[in-house]
Design an enzyme around this catalytic site. Structure first.
Site, PDB file in Angstrom:
ATOM      1  N   GLU A 198      38.963  60.217  51.383  1.00 43.92           N
ATOM      2  CA  GLU A 198      40.393  59.929  50.697  1.00 43.92           C
ATOM      3  C   GLU A 198      39.976  59.731  48.937  1.00 43.92           C
ATOM      4  O   GLU A 198      38.737  58.813  48.694  1.00 43.92           O
ATOM      5  CB  GLU A 198      41.313  58.980  51.307  1.00 43.92           C
ATOM      6  CG  GLU A 198      41.497  59.806  52.579  1.00 43.92           C
ATOM      7  CD  GLU A 198      41.915  58.844  52.978  1.00 43.92           C
ATOM      8  OE1 GLU A 198      43.069  58.314  52.922  1.00 43.92           O
ATOM      9  OE2 GLU A 198      42.059  58.436  55.074  1.00 43.92           O
ATOM     10  N   LYS A 256      40.619  56.916  46.366  1.00 40.32           N
ATOM     11  CA  LYS A 256      40.950  56.114  46.444  1.00 40.32           C
ATOM     12  C   LYS A 256      42.053  55.688  44.601  1.00 40.32           C
ATOM     13  O   LYS A 256      41.088  55.011  43.622  1.00 40.32           O
ATOM     14  CB  LYS A 256      39.664  54.927  45.854  1.00 40.32           C
ATOM     15  CG  LYS A 256      40.217  52.784  46.074  1.00 40.32           C
ATOM     16  CD  LYS A 256      38.710  52.578  46.207  1.00 40.32           C
ATOM     17  CE  LYS A 256      39.391  50.982  46.553  1.00 40.32           C
ATOM     18  NZ  LYS A 256      39.927  50.308  45.642  1.00 40.32           N
ATOM     19  N   ASP A 300      44.189  54.061  42.451  1.00 35.82           N
ATOM     20  CA  ASP A 300      44.386  52.883  42.053  1.00 35.82           C
ATOM     21  C   ASP A 300      45.834  52.600  41.670  1.00 35.82           C
ATOM     22  O   ASP A 300      46.221  52.410  40.737  1.00 35.82           O
ATOM     23  CB  ASP A 300      43.759  52.968  40.832  1.00 35.82           C
ATOM     24  CG  ASP A 300      43.818  51.419  39.977  1.00 35.82           C
ATOM     25  OD1 ASP A 300      43.495  50.409  40.678  1.00 35.82           O
ATOM     26  OD2 ASP A 300      43.108  51.844  38.808  1.00 35.82           O
ATOM     27  N   TYR A 354      48.568  56.586  53.878  1.00 35.09           N
ATOM     28  CA  TYR A 354      46.896  56.463  53.662  1.00 35.09           C
ATOM     29  C   TYR A 354      46.574  55.598  55.774  1.00 35.09           C
ATOM     30  O   TYR A 354      45.480  56.131  55.984  1.00 35.09           O
ATOM     31  CB  TYR A 354      45.934  56.478  53.112  1.00 35.09           C
ATOM     32  CG  TYR A 354      46.199  54.736  51.919  1.00 35.09           C
ATOM     33  CD1 TYR A 354      45.798  54.186  52.637  1.00 35.09           C
ATOM     34  CD2 TYR A 354      46.216  55.032  50.891  1.00 35.09           C
ATOM     35  CE1 TYR A 354      45.614  52.844  52.771  1.00 35.09           C
ATOM     36  CE2 TYR A 354      45.972  53.637  50.345  1.00 35.09           C
ATOM     37  CZ  TYR A 354      45.777  52.826  50.909  1.00 35.09           C
ATOM     38  OH  TYR A 354      46.500  51.586  49.979  1.00 35.09           O
ATOM     39  N   LYS A 367      32.969  52.633  44.655  1.00 35.54           N
ATOM     40  CA  LYS A 367      33.728  52.492  43.320  1.00 35.54           C
ATOM     41  C   LYS A 367      33.139  53.507  42.192  1.00 35.54           C
ATOM     42  O   LYS A 367      31.862  53.546  42.206  1.00 35.54           O
ATOM     43  CB  LYS A 367      33.947  51.239  42.879  1.00 35.54           C
ATOM     44  CG  LYS A 367      34.540  49.403  44.100  1.00 35.54           C
ATOM     45  CD  LYS A 367      35.764  49.826  44.168  1.00 35.54           C
ATOM     46  CE  LYS A 367      36.107  48.845  42.985  1.00 35.54           C
ATOM     47  NZ  LYS A 367      37.016  47.927  43.741  1.00 35.54           N
ATOM     48  N   CYS A 410      43.309  42.454   0.279  1.00 36.97           N
ATOM     49  CA  CYS A 410      42.417  42.531   0.982  1.00 36.97           C
ATOM     50  C   CYS A 410      41.664  40.977   1.307  1.00 36.97           C
ATOM     51  O   CYS A 410      41.227  40.403   0.341  1.00 36.97           O
ATOM     52  CB  CYS A 410      41.157  43.294   0.226  1.00 36.97           C
ATOM     53  SG  CYS A 410      40.138  44.131   0.711  1.00 36.97           S
ATOM     54  N   CYS A 463      38.092  41.949  -1.211  1.00 38.27           N
ATOM     55  CA  CYS A 463      38.518  40.694  -2.613  1.00 38.27           C
ATOM     56  C   CYS A 463      39.571  40.403  -2.795  1.00 38.27           C
ATOM     57  O   CYS A 463      39.827  40.154  -4.149  1.00 38.27           O
ATOM     58  CB  CYS A 463      37.948  43.099  -3.267  1.00 38.27           C
ATOM     59  SG  CYS A 463      39.499  44.109  -3.152  1.00 38.27           S
ATOM     60  N   CYS A 512      43.389  49.159   0.499  1.00 39.55           N
ATOM     61  CA  CYS A 512      42.996  48.113  -0.439  1.00 39.55           C
ATOM     62  C   CYS A 512      43.046  49.059  -1.198  1.00 39.55           C
ATOM     63  O   CYS A 512      41.956  50.260  -0.770  1.00 39.55           O
ATOM     64  CB  CYS A 512      41.188  47.241   0.005  1.00 39.55           C
ATOM     65  SG  CYS A 512      40.797  47.164  -1.781  1.00 39.55           S
ATOM     66  N   CYS A 569      36.016  47.510  -4.791  1.00 35.53           N
ATOM     67  CA  CYS A 569      36.197  46.515  -3.489  1.00 35.53           C
ATOM     68  C   CYS A 569      34.682  46.840  -2.901  1.00 35.53           C
ATOM     69  O   CYS A 569      34.321  47.529  -2.820  1.00 35.53           O
ATOM     70  CB  CYS A 569      36.873  46.791  -2.799  1.00 35.53           C
ATOM     71  SG  CYS A 569      37.103  45.785  -1.323  1.00 35.53           S
TER      72      CYS A 569
HETATM   73  S1  IVH Z   1      41.856  52.238  53.377  1.00 36.32           S
HETATM   74  C1  IVH Z   1      40.866  49.121  55.851  1.00 36.32           C
HETATM   75  N1  IVH Z   1      42.559  53.778  51.696  1.00 36.32           N
HETATM   76  O1  IVH Z   1      42.089  50.173  48.198  1.00 36.32           O
HETATM   77  C2  IVH Z   1      42.082  50.399  55.269  1.00 36.32           C
HETATM   78  N2  IVH Z   1      43.162  52.452  50.778  1.00 36.32           N
HETATM   79  O2  IVH Z   1      39.864  48.131  48.808  1.00 36.32           O
HETATM   80  C3  IVH Z   1      42.695  49.341  53.965  1.00 36.32           C
HETATM   81  N3  IVH Z   1      43.179  52.166  48.609  1.00 36.32           N
HETATM   82  O3  IVH Z   1      43.358  47.557  49.502  1.00 36.32           O
HETATM   83  C4  IVH Z   1      43.274  50.864  52.761  1.00 36.32           C
HETATM   84  N4  IVH Z   1      43.360  53.880  48.143  1.00 36.32           N
HETATM   85  O4  IVH Z   1      45.132  49.511  48.205  1.00 36.32           O
HETATM   86  C5  IVH Z   1      42.285  53.265  51.818  1.00 36.32           C
HETATM   87  N5  IVH Z   1      42.889  56.597  50.713  1.00 36.32           N
HETATM   88  C6  IVH Z   1      42.802  55.280  50.456  1.00 36.32           C
HETATM   89  C7  IVH Z   1      43.524  53.889  49.715  1.00 36.32           C
HETATM   90  C8  IVH Z   1      43.079  52.616  49.449  1.00 36.32           C
HETATM   91  C9  IVH Z   1      43.519  52.768  48.022  1.00 36.32           C
HETATM   92  C10 IVH Z   1      43.291  50.693  48.304  1.00 36.32           C
HETATM   93  C11 IVH Z   1      44.140  49.719  49.136  1.00 36.32           C
HETATM   94  C12 IVH Z   1      43.179  48.453  49.646  1.00 36.32           C
HETATM   95  C13 IVH Z   1      41.639  49.175  48.685  1.00 36.32           C
HETATM   96  C14 IVH Z   1      41.070  48.228  49.953  1.00 36.32           C
END
Ligand code: IVH
Length: 669
Positions: free
Chosen positions: A114, A116, A118, A225, A314, A408, A411, A426, A431
């Protein structure tokens, strides 16, 4: 309206609004325009105001928020909210996979990948189909109760669809869509308010508003999720199906999920999204990989706080926060005062950053960036790091607002900022800062490429009065150079030889070296190649210049303006007298030349050429260079540390070549 009629109408409106919401956020298939939605919602609000007895706790009208809290109460989590271990490359993912397969024994393993998101992790509690309360992650055991604020998030259902769920904790991420974030900043800019730095911090701030009406205005979104404690019939047995189950309950889940039977599939998925993350309307910082089989997850269990059955891959970081120590001012070669940030050094994606650009005064003030602030710094791809904005929550004491100096810094002459222009300048044409920058530009690698004449020597030559302008370089003698500190005999001889050698670089390099506004390496190569000699160029009208490929009205105007100045014409004569080559091989006009009709994008660091040099060679051979990769791109020339452009090229199937292959296309140059 009689009360029974009003009750009926209110129920109908709620159903219509709930359905519209579901179609919009979950099915991504809206059938009601925003204006129609707002009109129906307005009608319902009016009805409830006239008939308060009709109010319900799960009416869509609660989404507009109300002023309630003075503090947030603690929110204990039934099951802890976990964090994840991290992986930063394919090898770490393979090591994770090996651990999982070893512990799984004979049980076959596959994964769900999935995005991640932010944002901020939150937990939502539902009982008998209704949203009861919700809280932030906090330390994983206890968070803060932000129920009122969560009710304003339209992709969080107030009622679950379908029956069979007695109680459930749904976990997911509250985030800001880029488009909603940009719209919010546009509204703030129009209202003269300071701008927010980035979607994540703004989402965090919005969720912690004591007045939920402010949260409602921010327009947050939510993706589900995971689940915590559940009491439900027909619960699925895999993570992939869990996401479908959540969707059926009425939650938005992210559409970009993939089942991956092998770790190679997982790695391919991470690579794909590393390149395509910018195409999304929200920010992601990696990929979460979870063992698909929920029973196997249970069996694998936890080490300390991290599950053994999941890991977060990451992406290379692009942003970090650090302290802004000082706002400095550089004076550019055209006299512009360029503010820059001196930062407490910070690591971003493996690079230490201690300086960043700040654009201009207006930008600093709109973002309300002040010396002493903790700031978000962003570094992406090849671009210079920039300060995105302050972290206002960290501004503990009063800090002085930034103002541009009125004189400036080099100068002392007056600074002018013409009405409607972003940059302050300036006003002193002589200059020393401007003269230093001009010398530096002239000697730089993409221009006359005079090794040894870098920042230090260029500045010393100007400051010690050894040269007045770039033509002075060619009149330097060993005796005069010897008056400067740290100039030994050998260095002097080398420097003079390099200066003499630069005379043969040709017109394109000279033009680029002169630092004419809007004439970068490629425009210089085009103009030099089409005109052939400096005299033809100086005699050309704006209309003549605009006959060249890619030379528009603004560039043409800038070039003619430059050569109308008596001082600049005199400078050219001095260069000519010094023996500087002021001609160029005639460029093949459009349609001819070995690279005619081919479009190139340059990315990363090439082994021997700067990007300017490579661009100039391509242009001289009839090719075109653009900055963005598209289907029309013929080749992407990639060097080391090539970033998103490379991945984009891969996904579009554009041919990727290296410097050597480019030289072959150029005919073995
Ligand atoms: S699963 C054990 N799924 O990432 C399962 N986390 O470092 C825990 N996050 O604190 C989370 N997208 O804030 C999961 N598709 C996703 C996610 C997700 C973002 C964040 C979440 C969690 C952190 C984990």
């Amino acid at each position: 309206m009689p009360v029974p009629r009003a009750a009926e109408r209110a129920a109908a409106l709620r159903k219509q609004l709930d359905d519209a919401n579901y179609r919009y956020h979950v099915l991504d298939d809206p059938q009601l325009s925003d204006a129609d939605y707002d009109a129906l919602l307005r009608e319902l609000i009016d009805l409830e105001e006239a008939n308060p007895q009709l109010r319900t706790f799960d009416s869509p009208t609660v989404r507009v928020g109300s002023a309630v809290a003075s503090v947030f109460s603690p929110y204990p989590h039934g099951k802890p909210m976990l964090s994840l271990g991290n992986a930063f490359d394919g090898n770490e993912l393979r090591a994770f996979d090996e651990r999982v397969r070893k512990l799984a024994g004979d049980v076959p393993v596959s994964y769900t990948c999935e995005l991640k998101i932010d944002g901020l992790a939150i937990s939502l509690h539902y009982e008998n189909g209704a949203f009861v309360r919700g809280g932030t992650r906090g330390d994983g055991t206890v968070g803060e109760d932000v129920s009122e604020n969560l009710r304003t998030v339209r992709s969080i259902p107030l009622k679950l669809r379908g029956k069979g769920v007695r109680a459930i904790d749904v976990r997911g991420e509250v985030y800001f869509k880029r488009s909603d974030f940009d719209a919010l900043n546009a509204r703030r800019e129009a209202a003269g308010q300071t701008l927010f730095a980035n979607p994540r911090n703004t989402a965090a701030g919005a969720l912690r508003q004591l007045d939920a009406r402010l949260t409602a205005e921010r327009r947050l979104s939510f993706f589900a999720y995971a689940v915590g404690a559940v009491d439900a019939a027909g619960f699925p047995s895999t993570q992939f199906d869990l996401l479908a189950f959540l969707r059926e309950l009425g939650f938005a889940t992210n559409p970009h999920v993939r089942r991956a039977p092998t770790i190679d599939d997982v790695i391919a998925f991470t690579e794909k999204w590393d390149g395509e993350r910018d195409s999304l309307d929200y920010e992601i910082d990696g990929i979460v990989i979870k063992v698909d089989d929920l029973a196997l997850q249970e069996k694998l269990g936890y080490t300390g706080k991290d599950p053994r059955w999941a890991i977060a891959y990451k992406f290379r970081a692009r942003e970090a926060t650090t302290k802004l120590l000082r706002i400095g001012i550089n004076v550019g070669r055209t006299g512009t005062l360029n503010p820059y940030a001196e930062l407490e050094p910070v690591q971003i994606g493996g690079v230490t950053v201690s300086n960043a650009t700040l654009h201009n005064e207006g930008d600093i003030r709109r973002k309300d960036i002040r010396e002493g602030d903790v700031v978000v710094v962003r570094r992406a791809g090849d671009v210079i790091p920039q300060v995105v904005g302050p972290v206002l929550a960290e501004r503990k004491k009063k800090l002085k607002e930034f103002t541009m100096p009125t004189h400036c810094p080099v100068c002392g002459f007056d600074v002018d900022r013409p009405e409607g222009e972003a940059m302050a300048r300036c006003t002193n044409a002589t200059c020393p800062a401007q003269r230093r920058e001009r010398v530096r530009q002239f000697a730089s690698r993409g221009a006359m490429d005079i090794e040894g004449v870098g920042d230090v020597l260029a500045f010393a030559l100007v400051d010690e009065g050894l040269i007045d302008d770039v033509s002075g370089l060619y009149a330097l003698t060993a005796e005069r150079l010897a008056t400067l500190p740290r100039m030994g005999e050998k260095t002097i001889a080398n420097t003079l030889a390099n200066i003499a050698g630069s005379k043969q670089r040709g017109l394109a390099r000279v033009l680029f070296g002169l630092g004419i506004r809007m004439v970068g390496a490629q425009n210089a190569a085009i103009l030099a190649g089409d005109c052939g000699t400096i005299d033809a160029l100086m005699a050309a009208s704006e209309a003549d210049l605009m006959l060249s490929d890619g030379i528009g009205a603004q560039i043409a105007a800038s070039v003619t303006l430059f050569f109308q100045q008596e001082a600049n014409r005199a400078l050219i004569e001095r260069l000519r007298t010094a023996g500087v080559e002021l001609t160029a091989p005639k460029r093949e006009r459009a349609g001819v030349g070995p690279l005619a009709g081919k479009t190139f994008v340059l990315t990363g660091t090439l082994p021997n050429l700067t990007r300017e040099e490579a661009g100039e060679m391509i242009v001289a051979a009839g090719g075109k260079v653009t900055s963005a990769v598209s289907k029309k791109t013929t080749y992407v020339v990639a060097g080391e540390e090539a970033g998103s452009k490379l991945t984009k090229a891969e996904s579009l199937g554009v041919e990727i070549i290296d410097e050597e292959a480019l030289r072959e296309l150029l005919g073995g140059a």
